[in-house]
Design a protein around this motif. Structure first.
Motif, mmCIF file in Angstrom:
data_model
loop_
_atom_site.group_PDB
_atom_site.id
_atom_site.type_symbol
_atom_site.label_atom_id
_atom_site.label_comp_id
_atom_site.label_asym_id
_atom_site.label_seq_id
_atom_site.Cartn_x
_atom_site.Cartn_y
_atom_site.Cartn_z
ATOM 1 N N LEU A 1 0.820 -1.196 0.000
ATOM 2 C CA LEU A 1 0.000 0.000 0.000
ATOM 3 C C LEU A 1 0.863 1.258 0.000
ATOM 4 C CD1 LEU A 1 -3.013 0.131 -0.121
ATOM 5 C CD2 LEU A 1 -3.097 0.527 2.330
ATOM 6 N N VAL A 2 2.013 1.182 0.647
ATOM 7 C CA VAL A 2 2.922 2.329 0.640
ATOM 8 C C VAL A 2 3.315 2.673 -0.781
ATOM 9 C CG1 VAL A 2 5.137 3.195 1.424
ATOM 10 C CG2 VAL A 2 3.832 1.688 2.894
ATOM 11 N N ASP A 3 3.644 1.636 -1.552
ATOM 12 C CA ASP A 3 4.065 1.875 -2.933
ATOM 13 C C ASP A 3 2.951 2.509 -3.744
ATOM 14 O OD1 ASP A 3 5.900 -1.242 -2.970
ATOM 15 O OD2 ASP A 3 6.473 0.736 -2.253
ATOM 16 N N VAL A 4 1.724 2.080 -3.479
ATOM 17 C CA VAL A 4 0.592 2.619 -4.232
ATOM 18 C C VAL A 4 0.363 4.078 -3.898
ATOM 19 C CG1 VAL A 4 -1.875 2.405 -4.602
ATOM 20 C CG2 VAL A 4 -0.493 0.372 -4.405
ATOM 21 N N GLN B 1 -8.569 -4.792 -4.583
ATOM 22 C CA GLN B 1 -7.734 -5.842 -3.982
ATOM 23 C C GLN B 1 -7.682 -5.556 -2.488
ATOM 24 O OE1 GLN B 1 -3.552 -5.673 -4.753
ATOM 25 N NE2 GLN B 1 -3.080 -7.464 -3.516
ATOM 26 N N PRO B 2 -8.271 -6.440 -1.643
ATOM 27 C CA PRO B 2 -8.234 -6.211 -0.193
ATOM 28 C C PRO B 2 -6.792 -6.170 0.312
ATOM 29 C CG PRO B 2 -9.719 -8.021 -0.776
ATOM 30 C CD PRO B 2 -8.950 -7.697 -1.997
ATOM 31 N N THR B 3 -6.517 -5.287 1.250
ATOM 32 C CA THR B 3 -5.160 -5.111 1.762
ATOM 33 C C THR B 3 -5.176 -5.089 3.279
ATOM 34 O OG1 THR B 3 -4.652 -3.774 -0.193
ATOM 35 C CG2 THR B 3 -3.110 -3.647 1.636
ATOM 36 N N PHE C 1 -15.621 1.029 11.982
ATOM 37 C CA PHE C 1 -15.146 0.035 11.023
ATOM 38 C C PHE C 1 -14.159 0.729 10.080
ATOM 39 C CE2 PHE C 1 -19.496 -0.911 12.222
ATOM 40 C CZ PHE C 1 -19.421 -2.249 12.611
ATOM 41 N N VAL C 2 -13.025 0.098 9.845
ATOM 42 C CA VAL C 2 -12.054 0.645 8.903
ATOM 43 C C VAL C 2 -11.675 -0.429 7.898
ATOM 44 C CG1 VAL C 2 -11.126 2.343 10.507
ATOM 45 C CG2 VAL C 2 -10.130 0.084 10.415
ATOM 46 N N GLY C 3 -11.325 0.012 6.714
ATOM 47 C CA GLY C 3 -10.955 -0.923 5.652
ATOM 48 C C GLY C 3 -9.864 -0.330 4.782
ATOM 49 N N ALA C 4 -9.216 -1.202 4.022
ATOM 50 C CA ALA C 4 -8.146 -0.755 3.131
ATOM 51 C C ALA C 4 -8.135 -1.641 1.898
ATOM 52 C CB ALA C 4 -6.789 -0.805 3.831
ATOM 53 N N GLY C 5 -7.741 -1.055 0.782
ATOM 54 C CA GLY C 5 -7.654 -1.822 -0.451
ATOM 55 C C GLY C 5 -7.000 -1.008 -1.549
ATOM 56 N N ILE C 6 -6.846 -1.648 -2.683
ATOM 57 C CA ILE C 6 -6.225 -1.012 -3.839
ATOM 58 C C ILE C 6 -7.133 -1.211 -5.040
ATOM 59 C CG2 ILE C 6 -4.227 -0.989 -5.375
ATOM 60 C CD1 ILE C 6 -2.619 -2.211 -3.058
ATOM 61 N N GLN D 1 -2.591 2.249 -10.159
ATOM 62 C CA GLN D 1 -3.151 1.624 -8.965
ATOM 63 C C GLN D 1 -3.467 2.723 -7.962
ATOM 64 O OE1 GLN D 1 -0.381 -1.266 -7.528
ATOM 65 N NE2 GLN D 1 -0.303 -2.394 -9.442
ATOM 66 N N ILE D 2 -4.641 2.631 -7.349
ATOM 67 C CA ILE D 2 -5.125 3.701 -6.478
ATOM 68 C C ILE D 2 -5.371 3.123 -5.088
ATOM 69 C CG2 ILE D 2 -6.902 5.463 -6.140
ATOM 70 C CD1 ILE D 2 -7.443 5.168 -9.223
ATOM 71 N N GLY D 3 -4.590 3.564 -4.104
ATOM 72 C CA GLY D 3 -4.773 3.111 -2.726
ATOM 73 C C GLY D 3 -6.007 3.749 -2.121
ATOM 74 N N CYS D 4 -6.733 2.983 -1.325
ATOM 75 C CA CYS D 4 -7.997 3.461 -0.761
ATOM 76 C C CYS D 4 -8.080 3.077 0.710
ATOM 77 C CB CYS D 4 -9.172 2.866 -1.537
ATOM 78 S SG CYS D 4 -10.764 3.169 -0.750
ATOM 79 N N LEU D 5 -8.429 4.041 1.563
ATOM 80 C CA LEU D 5 -8.692 3.801 2.987
ATOM 81 C C LEU D 5 -10.092 4.301 3.299
ATOM 82 C CD1 LEU D 5 -5.339 5.071 4.546
ATOM 83 C CD2 LEU D 5 -5.955 2.723 4.019
#
Length: 924
Positions: free
Chosen positions: A682-685, A813-815, A873-878, A885-889
């Motif tokens: 996720l850092v790279d994204v 993509q779940p992260t 509730f928190v979530g993370a994905g790409i 590629q777009i990181g999403c929180l």
């Protein structure tokens, strides 16, 4: 309780008539008649006196308790609060406590009446008002009275009965609205209520102080000495000394339990005198447990044992007196064979905690045979589960093999609800106390054989990590799994372990004619058609490893990869893998193959993933001895939770199980450290510059892994079924997928690349046809594509259009990531354009489990124990597209009282944040 003395005679007569009614219809008829009469009395011109109001309000209350709705009479009940008669005021408060909603418009009037009663200093009226506040317990009540009740509680002229009610009322308000109860001067004064002469006041005050001390221990630490003093007086007193508070020859048992629980909020007293007095109290309680019972009544033994178990809990909490700990263990050991199931359960549960103490661990081990016998003979599954917990807690190097063997024997007949937990515990114990790693391998394979369905990915990940990290066990592991795979029926997890280990170390047993390369390959391939898609993917990776290990069977493997069942497989993952592996084996030289498919390097040292899973499953307070496990675990057996680190020869993989072959993460050069977790991905994204990816092999310019991952995550396949439910043919049947103008960018390129397979233009009556749509996300998009269907039916032209369920979140993509990583990334996305927030009303019931399922179904990973507020509730994905590629929180904050949500999305692209926020908001 409303006594018959205070209940109007008319109400009693109505109750008798309703109870003696012949049918439900007769009851409803009588109630409707009574409601009409009461309504007319309330609306009549003639003013009702207090007795009449009380009578009719009491009838309404009874009708409500029978299950009928009451929509009037509330104002009359409020008027009763101003009466100076006890029975009238009592009925008014009772009606309000039961029927008035906390959001009612009458709350202000009710609060004014309560304030008048609290200021009256009439103990009876004050008691009724305090009971009403506690029963309603709303936030409005807390705002109005949270500052007033502590004053009543500590006032010198307040009667004992009012002090009791005030303490319990304040406790209720603190539990519902802790932020509204102010800490002040009264906190030091309320502690001295533990010295009150009235034991009822002491009992209520102890409950209040215990709850307050859990969040504000410094404010109430002076209560320790007072609690010890009061406990000492109770424990050393005879049952005749406290006659009003003696329960079946046990003096004040409930107060004793509360005092012992209060002391568990603090460490052992520092004052030697107080500490000595507390030790005497605990020894006296243990001594009394050995005395013959003074009554055969079950109430006597229940009260006596309640005090005993709470005292043992305090001894365990302090964990500082070896003599007391051993005595407590021996006392619990006597309960292990008691005829009462509850006592056996509590004894096992307490001994689990005792086993973690260095002072009592050996004493607990002396009861191992009794615990094993309980595991075999106990009827109650909950008691058997506690026996498993105790065996796990008492295990050490001296008894590990015995305990693991007993757990494996029990696992064959264990209740299905606890099998997964037993599997995790057996795996942890086998790893932690393995002196001979061949025993560890045998144990895990036996575990898979007995309970394969309950062996999670973490368990077989772990055995592979250990085999890779230990050279001395690799040959034995290869030989053992090869023999295990020869069984006619093998669990799929065994096939995974066998495929991985033979792919890495099959060459160690290839010298034996009975396990030649061809035999190994045929054995694995015989299981291929019985396995799921992820396992087949892993086996294909094993085959390409065999090409490097055993060049003599390269042709055989290529024939399998070249077969139609692989190259034309309906599953895109297997098809892609077969194509790539076949091409790799064909064009790559021997040196390149050796580099690409070389043996996996050792996994980095980390906490056991099995331990982490058990901790998550059971909670940190119930998994015993976790810190000791971490300290004693052999450093050369450690590995990562989900092995994703790979060497420079990594190819590609679709699933976590196949990642063990080193074919699922970005390939690495010798100079670059392997990624430790998906958080680093996720850092790279989120970074501005694209991360460099090493080439497939020295001298190769193809970034094979990157291309494969792009294809894997930005490509989807949809199957559309068209059915003709009529008896007439559909002619010229033409379905077309249309992208709207919003799905274009720069006027030249499509955001979505859609490829559809043509369908038969004629659909017979009663027939069904299928159309496959391949979807590639080129760039982020806002609008879903439209499916337009045209056909002729009975000579009439038909034209239908419908939006396809192709939205941006389908390319998630779940992260997984830790709390620290999450909030670090969250701060990185601090640009106002990167955040979108939406506050909206809940459209559906606010159920936590349903909310979790919706977030996971949306595509992101659900990150538990990350947000400081457990209700959030928190979530993370790409989001993967062909171009970027777009990181999403995301963070979802529910407000149950207001029935509203606040949803916050942060991504590296404003339009994506907005669209994802819109899509996810619609789910709630």
């Amino acid at each position: 309780m409303l006594s018959s003395k205070g209940c109007p005679k008319h109400c009693i007569l109505m109750c008798v008539l309703l109870i003696s009614g012949k049918s439900k219809e007769a009851e409803i008829k009588r109630i409707n008649k009574e409601l009409a009469n009461i309504r007319s009395k309330f609306k009549g011109d003639k003013a009702l006196d207090g007795y009449s109001k009380k009578k009719y309000v009491c009838k309404l209350l009874f009708i409500f308790l029978l299950g009928h709705d009451i929509d009037f009479g509330h104002m009359e009940a409020v008027n009763l609060l101003s009466s100076n008669r006890y029975t009238e005021k009592q009925i008014g408060y009772l009606f309000i406590s039961v029927l008035v909603n906390s959001n009612s418009e009458l709350i202000r009037l009710i609060n004014n009446a309560i304030k008048n009663d609290l200021a009256s200093r009439n103990p009876t009226f004050m008691g009724l008002a305090l009971h009403c506040i506690a029963n309603v317990g709303s936030r409005e009540m807390a705002e109005a009275f949270a500052g007033e009740i502590p004053k009543i509680l500590v006032a010198g002229d307040t009667m004992d009965s009012v002090k009791q009610s005030a303490a319990l009322c304040l406790l209720r308000l603190y539990r519902t609205s802790p932020d509204l109860v102010p800490m002040g001067d009264w906190t030091s004064r309320v502690v001295h209520l533990l010295n009150d002469q009235h034991l009822g006041v002491v009992t209520a005050a102890t409950s209040l102080i215990t709850t307050l001390a859990q969040k504000n221990p410094e404010e109430f630490k002076t209560s320790v000495s007072l609690a010890v003093s009061r406990l000492s007086r109770i424990v050393t007193s005879a049952s005749t000394d406290l006659q009003d508070y003696t329960y079946y020859f046990v003096p004040a048992p409930w107060l004793s339990v509360k005092l012992l629980r209060l002391l568990q909020c603090y460490p052992p007293p520092e004052d030697p005198a107080v500490r000595g007095r507390l030790t005497e109290c605990l020894e006296t309680i243990l001594n009394k447990a050995q005395e013959p019972p003074k009554s055969k009544k079950v109430q006597h033994s229940n009260a006596k044992n309640a005090v005993l178990f709470e005292a043992i809990s305090l001894i365990i909490h302090h964990d500082s007196e070896p003599n007391l700990l051993v005595r407590a263990c021996n006392q619990l050991g006597q309960f292990l064979q008691h005829r009462e199931t509850n006592l056996r359960y509590l004894a096992l549960e307490s001994m689990c905690t005792l086993a973690s103490s260095e002072f009592s661990h050996e004493a607990v081990k002396t009861h191992i045979e009794t615990v094993i016998n309980a595991l075999k003979t106990e009827r109650d599954v909950s008691v058997r589960q506690r026996a498993v917990d105790l065996l796990y807690a008492m295990c050490d190097r001296s008894n590990a093999q015995q305990i693991v063997a007993e757990m494996l024997n029990y696992l064959e007949t264990a209740d299905y609800s606890i099998r997964e937990e037993i599997v995790l515990k057996v795996a942890i114990l086998a790893e932690k106390y393995a002196v001979d790693y061949t025993w560890y391998v045998d144990t895990i394979l036996n575990l898979i054989r007995i309970a394969g369905d309950y062996v999670s990915e973490e368990v077989w990940y772990r055995v592979i990590q250990i085999v890779i990290n230990r050279d001395d066990v690799q040959g034995y592991a290869a030989k053992t799994v090869f023999e295990a795979l020869q069984a006619p029926a093998c669990h799929e997890n065994l096939v995974k372990v066998g495929g991985y280990i033979l792919g890495e170390f099959g060459n160690l047993i290839a010298g034996d004619p009975r396990s030649s390369p061809l035999i190994q390959f045929n054995l694995l391939h015989s299981k291929f058609h019985l396995c799921s898609v992820p396992t087949r993917a892993l086996l294909l990776s094993t085959y390409i490893k065999f090409v490097n290990l055993f060049p003599e069977i390269k042709t055989t493997i290529q024939d399998v990869l070249r077969s139609d069942s692989q190259l034309k497989n309906a599953d895109v993952e297997l098809q892609q893998r077969a194509v790539e592996y076949l091409r790799l084996s064909t064009i790559a030289s021997t040196d390149i193959l050796a580099t690409v498919l070389e043996e996996m390097p050792p996994f980095p040292e980390r906490e056991s993933s099995i331990l982490a899973k058990l901790k998550k499953k059971k909670g940190p307070g119930t998994v015993t001895d976790l810190e000791e496990i971490k300290k004693e675990r052999s450093s050369d057996m450690n590995g990562s939770a989900e092995p994703t680190s790979v060497n420079a020869s990594a190819v590609s993989t679709p699933s976590p199980s196949a990642d063990l072959l080193g074919l699922g993460a970005a390939p690495l050069t010798n100079s670059a450290p392997p990624p430790s977790s998906s958080g680093s991905l996720l850092v790279d994204v989120f970074s501005d510059s694209a991360s460099a990816v090493a080439p497939l092999a020295p001298g190769s310019d193809d970034n094979f892994e990157k291309k494969y991952n792009n294809f894997r995550f930005c490509s989807r396949r949809m199957f559309i079924f068209y059915g003709n439910k009529t008896s007439t043919q559909f002619l010229n049947f033409t379905p077309t997928v249309i992208c709207s103008d919003d799905l274009h960018f720069l006027k030249q390129f499509l955001c979505l690349n859609l490829q559809t397979k043509p369908v038969d233009p004629t659909v017979d009556g009663g027939a069904q046809v299928q159309q496959v749509v391949n979807i590639e996300c080129v760039s982020d998009f806002m609008e879903a594509p439209i499916l337009n269907i045209q056909f002729r039916y009975g000579g009439t032209f038909q034209n239908l259009s419908v939006k396809l369920p192709i939205t941006l979140n389908k390319f998630f993509q779940p992260t997984e990531m830790s709390s620290q990583d999450f909030f670090q990334r969250w701060k990185q996305l601090s640009n106002p354009k990167q955040e979108v927030q939406n506050i909206f009303k809940a459209k559906h019931p606010m159920d936590a489990e349903i909310t979790k399922a919706k977030i996971i179904g949306f595509g992101s990973a659900l990150l538990e124990e990350v947000d400081p507020n457990p209700a959030n509730f928190v979530g993370a994905g790409i989001i993967h597209t062909k171009t970027t590629q777009i990181g999403c929180l995301l963070r979802l904050e529910p407000n149950l009282q207001a029935q509203m949500y606040r949803l916050t999305l942060r991504t590296s692209k404003e339009a994506v944040s907005q669209r994802l926020c819109e899509l996810l908001s619609e789910q709630f």
